[in-house]
Enzyme design. Structure first.
Site, short mmCIF file in Angstrom:
data_model
loop_
_atom_site.label_atom_id
_atom_site.label_comp_id
_atom_site.label_asym_id
_atom_site.label_seq_id
_atom_site.Cartn_x
_atom_site.Cartn_y
_atom_site.Cartn_z
N ASP A 112 47.41 21.95 15.26
CA ASP A 112 47.66 21.13 14.07
C ASP A 112 48.75 20.12 14.44
O ASP A 112 49.11 19.98 15.62
CB ASP A 112 48.00 22.01 12.86
N CYS A 160 50.19 25.95 16.89
CA CYS A 160 50.69 25.44 15.60
C CYS A 160 52.21 25.61 15.62
O CYS A 160 52.79 25.77 16.69
CB CYS A 160 50.00 26.11 14.42
N THR A 196 54.20 28.05 14.52
CA THR A 196 54.60 29.39 14.96
C THR A 196 53.55 30.09 15.81
O THR A 196 53.85 31.12 16.43
CB THR A 196 54.83 30.29 13.73
N HIS A 231 45.24 44.24 29.22
CA HIS A 231 44.86 45.36 28.35
C HIS A 231 43.91 44.97 27.22
O HIS A 231 43.13 45.80 26.77
CB HIS A 231 46.11 46.00 27.73
N HIS A 287 40.87 50.44 29.19
CA HIS A 287 41.05 49.33 28.24
C HIS A 287 39.71 48.75 27.79
O HIS A 287 39.60 48.23 26.68
CB HIS A 287 41.95 48.26 28.84
C1 RB5 Z 1 52.82 23.71 9.49
O1 RB5 Z 1 53.95 23.32 8.80
C2 RB5 Z 1 52.91 25.20 9.86
O2 RB5 Z 1 52.83 25.96 8.70
C3 RB5 Z 1 51.82 25.58 10.82
O3 RB5 Z 1 51.90 24.77 11.95
C4 RB5 Z 1 51.85 27.00 11.35
O4 RB5 Z 1 53.12 27.35 11.82
C5 RB5 Z 1 51.25 28.02 10.50
O5 RB5 Z 1 51.16 29.20 10.85
#
Ligand code: RB5
Length: 148
Positions: free
Chosen positions: A8, A65, A67, A98, A133
């Protein structure tokens, strides 16, 4: 090895860096976007990459993304996709050895660039260990086939 990439807006910069890194290493890359830092929605890109891996159009996928969490939640909805959110090289290595992870999820807001590229390199180069595994991955597949 053909690798599908997606991000994203929050993962765009790191996705572009990973793309360059993979191309320089000689991998074939399928880039599903996004194409800028303009705000967008991570499930759209997770879906495209997960389907490419599910259909065998790509051998592996990498999703970025902010996180890595939203990407991993979404990609793991797709049958046959084993998406692993990795924050260090140890997790990347174990997700291959694994879990036979076929999609790697990364957080651009969590990782520095050098660490992210080291995670990618480890993940790409580590084989599945098989053995006990393989039985466990088989059990995941059984759960998937019984899913509503
Ligand atoms: C975008 O602001 C953020 O929410 C997205 O990139 C991601 O971290 C979602 O899990």
């Amino acid at each position: 090895m053909k690798i599908a990439l997606g991000s994203d807006h929050a993962g765009f910069a790191l996705k572009e860096r990973i793309k360059k890194f993979l191309i320089e290493k000689g991998y074939e890359v399928l880039d599903f976007g996004t194409t800028s830092e303009e705000s967008t929605h991570y499930p759209l890109f997770a879906q495209d990459v997960a389907l490419a891996v599910q259909k065998g159009e790509a051998d592996r996928g990498i999703l970025v993304c902010g996180t890595g969490i939203g990407m991993s939640i979404t990609a793991n909805k797709f049958r046959g996709v084993r998406a692993a959110l990795c924050c260090n090289e140890y997790m990347a290595k174990m997700s291959r050895l694994h879990n036979d992870a076929n999609v790697l999820c990364l957080g651009d807001r969590v990782l520095g660039e050098d660490l992210a590229l080291a995670i990618v390199e480890t993940w790409i180069n580590t084989p599945f260990e098989g053995g006990r595994h393989a039985k466990r991955v088989e059990l995941i597949k059984n759960i998937e086939s019984g899913c509503p």
